[in-house]
Design an enzyme around this catalytic site. Structure first.
Site, mmCIF file in Angstrom:
data_model
loop_
_atom_site.group_PDB
_atom_site.id
_atom_site.type_symbol
_atom_site.label_atom_id
_atom_site.label_comp_id
_atom_site.label_asym_id
_atom_site.label_seq_id
_atom_site.Cartn_x
_atom_site.Cartn_y
_atom_site.Cartn_z
ATOM 1 N N PRO A 73 5.973 12.188 12.122
ATOM 2 C CA PRO A 73 4.762 11.898 12.898
ATOM 3 C C PRO A 73 3.478 12.307 12.183
ATOM 4 C CG PRO A 73 6.436 12.935 14.290
ATOM 5 C CD PRO A 73 6.943 13.001 12.868
ATOM 6 N N GLU A 87 1.018 -1.022 6.414
ATOM 7 C CA GLU A 87 -0.064 -2.021 6.502
ATOM 8 C C GLU A 87 -0.561 -2.316 7.901
ATOM 9 O OE1 GLU A 87 2.587 -3.505 3.188
ATOM 10 O OE2 GLU A 87 0.753 -4.629 2.938
ATOM 11 N N PHE A 100 -2.779 0.751 -2.409
ATOM 12 C CA PHE A 100 -3.220 -0.293 -1.484
ATOM 13 C C PHE A 100 -2.882 -1.684 -1.997
ATOM 14 C CE2 PHE A 100 -6.342 3.265 -1.289
ATOM 15 C CZ PHE A 100 -5.809 3.864 -0.161
#
Lengths: 344, 690
Positions: free
Chosen positions: B582, B655, B232
């Site tokens: 996906p 993000e 992150f």
């Protein structure tokens, strides 16, 4: 983290004897609180006595049709026990709203009661704390107090007791059975934990060496009961405010009347807070919103919130009235299911 | 424009190729790398926020069982460069923030190291510290880096003349990345060369940063990081923990030194999102057309090293408006060094902007979706360039349809269920579509397939799988024939997994290598045939403003009596070009949205100004969402390809899922209750009856 000795015992009398001899010894049950504190340096025992081998794992019906739960029964097992679920649903819900599944699998019933009070400064040895080091000062006062007490705190400590289970036990008038160096004694759960006063280092009235061997629940009560926990996230969070309540309404007359009520609050004090002032208002009164607000206000009149937790007074007021409304709303009224098992 | 790659593996719901290893515990994370005879490190941390350690008495620690070495500034190995003050640790007794490293104990077991560290006594000379961010702080100044201020037209006059206006202050708190795998390193020096098994978002960028500081040539520093348990952003650049492990290991040559940063230490050592204060003024005509857009942001930074959390960044390109003024300031304080946290700039900035847009919608009586549609600019307001594919309006409209936006009442406090107030909210999402040049891929024919080597990183995001799919289609072979190698500086150079550029950048290298390989070796190459290719900068970046867009929809319930806020459902509709996988893409999107939920409802570092540290520094007290918080969360995307993104046609998605999510929830909370919360997080306190 300090080096310490470690022994296991399978005999309750032996466990008590070992601790009595060693003032620096502690019992280790599920370890969900103690091991954290060992790592953080909050507690530094010289001897850890592992009592996980004690034969205190039965749940049995008592002669008076109450229930006796062994101190080493795991929280998950107690919450799942059919007798607990049927006769003391408030206790089952309280257990399931505590901690996480993994922690509940490890935590014992006796150990749950003996969790230390919670406060970020107590857990942080780099800050002063009267509970950790008597006389060093209270860092929470003037600091971060979102989870701290609004009732019964002192100048020396504003920490709260974190157990959900203990709140339900206080409302249920449960008793703890304790074995000590001088034999066995019984203590009402409501009297087990103490307010901080000038001795915040003491969370309970237990003496060193005393071992909880069982919890005893009185016979199931008439009426409806629940446990409602208000918290910042939906699971795995300590209570900002919680309410354990049982209410018995007499519907036989022209107007319904509350025959009996028992309420305990969590997240608001150094101990599970039995709301006796609220109960007194409810007893004999008509169950309606006005009564519930009066009951809540009677209890919370003594609240002395801190700068960082003023909201908890209104939150407790809302929680008490919501729970009482749900419990007295007739059989169709929906209980708000905030326990973790609702999501499983 | 280059032709789009024909796809076969790309676009399929490929399961994670690394999944079986991970669930069996066979995927080796940094701390688990098997080494012989390791030593363990426990750091010594500063317990004041400003001043110096006058004396550090290590004698008891040195005498303790199992202790091999105690490191302080007095005996720490020399550094070649001390320009980066965050990384130039143990140079002096000076203390710039609480929790700063003052030394370390190296011992035979982790317990011995920890115990010995407790035996060290430090006497401090304490100075007054300042850790409190305020808008009018005298130290406030423009950041050394960043986009700079923007002044277009006359905002003040436009605001004065506006039919409708908003003038509000918003704030986002200190937030902490908290990846599940903490920052961990095993460091070992052998004959003047250093190996770091560590957890990083980029092995080569980390080497480029650390090698010059340690006085090493690049080939003297090897960094290995095949699996990363979340980053992150906090593993995007190396932090002081890696330096501490490297310096400690230098004191015990030949012995591996293991260091896992504790959760508590992560709050002061490994970066965090700096808090922001946002003053936003919007002026609009009666039809909602924005005429004035003013955004003055102040963010906290550190005296030790500057990091600007540029909340104004998305305001540069998000909405139209003839008169604009954006100012960004930082206030350097005696606090730990902030760093990247998922969508730095965009994530906090789109909180203020998107709540302000909701307020403008209310003030002008226009549906919040319609308001955004009316203010969707033709060209990038910042650069004047056309957008690659600005499909915000499509995301808003398609998302509204799928979410059931028409069930929303524009009047707050009108939907109730059993004591709960229910509301819906919307917010836009955006993130730049970047692609970095410089990554290199090497393709080699083996006896049964193709080995594709590039030192990319998989943070749990799916790189192992998605990049294999890209390689398969680049070579026009089934994915079973591709054997990917990543996460090691012994492999060809790769740029960082950051700024949502990872897959796009590495894929450009793989595509280039495959093209070269087929040109040089044809379709039936001999075993051992090998070619390399390098990613070039995206030429479209000079002609287009490259961005992704999206729309977040949220439904929340708030208990009228207790204030509890819970999320019924979240839905994100995204425009991100071609989607490579996906399955893993959905995880990325809903992972970002879940982090946005945390940002909205839970996350707040409580910095105690008296002590100067975050006091709720563990996962019991610093809340991130748990399963029970996420009732129904779904993401979908427009079926599209972006030719401006290059042959892959895909834009990064790491993000955008978090950007705008928190604002959608805050707007839903307003719709439920009529209470406008402008300071994150939205604790239940705000919604209690007054």
């Amino acid at each position: 983290m300090n080096p310490f000795d470690y022994i296991r015992t399978t005999d309750t009398a032996d466990a008590v004897a070992v601790l009595t001899e060693r003032p620096d010894a502690v019992f280790l049950a599920g370890g969900t609180n103690l091991v954290d504190h060992l790592k953080l340096g909050v507690t530094e025992p010289g001897l850890v006595v592992d009592i996980n081998g004690l034969d205190l794992t039965d749940i049995e019906v008592l002669d008076d049709s109450g229930l006796r739960i062994g101190a080493m029964v795991r929280n998950s097992d107690a919450a799942a026990d059919m007798r607990v679920r049927r006769d003391y649903p408030m206790l089952s819900r309280a257990l399931l709203s505590g901690a996480s599944g993994q922690l509940r699998n490890a935590a014992s019933m006796g150990g749950n009661l003996l969790q230390r009070t919670r406060c970020v400064y107590f857990q942080d040895t780099s800050t002063p704390c009267n509970k950790r080091e008597p006389g060093s000062g209270c860092s929470a006062i003037g600091g971060y107090t979102r989870y701290h007490a609004i009732l019964g705190a002192s100048q020396d400590c504003v920490a709260t007791h974190p157990s959900d289970m203990a709140v339900a036990l206080a409302a249920l008038d449960a008793t703890v059975v304790v074995l000590g160096p001088h034999g066995e004694r019984r203590i009402p759960v409501d009297e087990l934990h103490r307010l901080p006063g000038e001795q915040p280092e003491r969370d309970t009235i237990l003496e060193h060496g005393e071992l909880i061997t069982a919890l005893e629940l009185p016979p199931p009560r008439a009426g409806r009961s629940t446990y409602r926990k208000i918290r910042d996230r939906a699971s795995y969070a300590f209570a900002l405010v919680s309410v354990a309540a049982t209410v018995d309404v007499d519907d036989s007359g022209p107007k319904p009347v509350i025959r009996e009520a028992a309420i305990a609050l969590g997240g608001v004090a150094h101990k599970p807070w039995r709301a006796r002032a609220a109960e007194a208002v409810l007893r004999g009164a008509e169950p309606n919103e006005k009564t519930f607000l009066q009951a809540a206000d009677a209890e919370l009149a003594a609240a002395e919130p801190l700068e960082g937790n003023r909201f908890k007074v209104q939150m407790a007021r809302g929680a008490i009235t919501t729970v009482l409304t749900e419990l007295t709303g007739g059989p169709e009224s929906k209980l708000d299911d905030t326990t973790e098992d609702a999501h499983e | 424009m280059s032709d789009l790659l024909a796809t076969s593996a790309i676009g399929t719901r490929q399961v994670r190729l690394d999944g079986p290893d991970k669930v069996r515990g066979r995927a080796t994370y940094a701390y688990e790398h098997p080494v012989d005879d390791p030593l363990y490190l426990c750091p010594l941390l500063a317990m004041i926020a400003r001043g110096r350690a006058a004396t550090i008495d290590t004698s008891a620690a040195e005498a303790a069982d199992g202790v091999v070495h105690v490191l302080t500034h007095e005996n720490a190995p020399a550094l070649q460069s001390t320009d980066d003050a965050e990384l130039a640790i143990l140079r002096s007794p000076e203390i710039g923030f609480r929790g700063q490293y003052l030394g370390a104990v190296i011992a035979t077991t982790p317990e011995q190291a920890r115990h010995a560290a407790d035996l060290i006594t430090v006497s401090y000379v304490q100075e007054d510290h300042d850790v409190e961010l305020r808008e009018d702080h005298p130290a406030s100044r423009p950041p050394e880096s960043g986009g700079g201020d923007v002044t277009v037209g006359d905002v003040d006059s436009a605001l004065a003349e506006a039919a409708v206006s908003i003038d509000q202050r918003y704030s986002t708190p200190m937030e902490h990345n908290n990846p599940m795998e903490p920052h961990t390193t095993i460091a070992r020096w052998d004959r003047g060369e250093l190996t770091l098994w560590t957890s990083t978002q980029g092995v080569h960028p980390t080497r480029s940063t650390l090698a010059p500081i340690l006085g090493l040539e690049p080939d003297q520093l090897r960094i290995v990081s095949p699996h990363v348990g979340g980053g992150f952003g906090s593993k995007g650049v190396p932090h002081a923990d890696m330096m501490l492990a490297a310096l400690a290991a230098k004191a015990v040559p030949g012995r591996p030194v293991k260091y896992a940063v504790t959760r508590q230490q992560m709050f002061s050592i490994t970066g965090y999102r700096a808090p922001t204060l946002q003053h936003i003024r919007l002026g609009a005509r009666a039809d909602g057309t924005i005429t004035a857009f003013a955004f003055d942001a102040v963010s906290m930074s550190s005296q030790t090293k500057e990091f600007p959390e540029e909340a104004t960044k998305p305001a540069r390109m998000m909405y139209a408006g003839d008169n604009r003024r954006l100012t960004q300031r930082v206030v350097p304080l005696d606090v730990p060094v902030p760093s990247w946290m998922r969508a730095p700039g965009e994530a906090p900035g789109m909180v203020g902007i998107e709540i302000a847009m909701d307020e403008l919608a209310v003030a002008s009586g226009i549906d919040p979706i319609e308001l955004r549609v009316r203010n969707d600019p033709e060209n990038d307001p910042d650069t004047g360039l056309p957008f690659n594919q600005r499909r915000l309006v499509d995301c808003l409209r398609e998302g509204a349809e799928r979410f059931g936006w028409d069930e929303r009442s524009s009047q707050p406090r009108t939907r109730r269920d059993n004591g709960w107030l229910i509301g819906m909210g919307v917010a836009s999402a955006t993130y730049p579509a970047g692609r970095q040049p410089g990554s290199v891929a090497r393709i080699r024919r083996t006896s049964d397939g193709y080995e594709v080597a590039i030192a990319a990183a998989d943070l749990g995001t799916g790189t192992w799988t998605a990049l294999t799919q890209v390689a398969a289609d680049s070579l026009d072979v089934p994915i079973e024939q591709v054997e990917l190698q990543i996460g090691d500086t012994d492999l060809p150079n790769a740029t960082v997994a950051g700024g949502s550029t990872g897959l796009a950048s590495w894929s450009a290298a793989v595509l280039a290598a495959a093209e070269t390989f087929r040109r040089e070796h044809g379709t039936d190459p001999a075993s051992g045939a090998q070619s390399q290719g390098e990613a070039q900068a995206n030429p479209a970046a000079e002609k287009f403003a490259l961005h992704s867009f999206g729309a977040h929809f949220a439904e929340v319930r708030i208990h009228a009596a207790t204030g509890e806020i819970r999320v019924n459902r979240m839905f994100g509709m995204f425009s991100a070009g071609r989607i490579v996988n996906p399955r893993t893409a959905r995880s990325q999107f809903i992972g970002g949205m879940t982090m946005g939920l945390g940002m909205a409802l839970h996350e707040k570092g409580e910095l105690d100004p008296r002590f100067g540290h975050v006091v709720n520094h563990d996962l019991a007290e610093y809340h991130v969402p748990v399963n029970a918080d996420v009732a129904e969360i779904e993401a979908a995307w427009l079926d599209e390809e972006d030719p401006q993104a290059g042959p892959l046609g895909a834009r990064g998605i790491g993000e955008i899922g978090i950007v705008g999510a928190a604002a959608a929830l805050a707007n839903a909370a307003y719709n439920a209750t009529g209470v406008r919360v402008r300071d994150l997080p939205l604790f239940g306190d705000a919604f209690l009856p007054r």
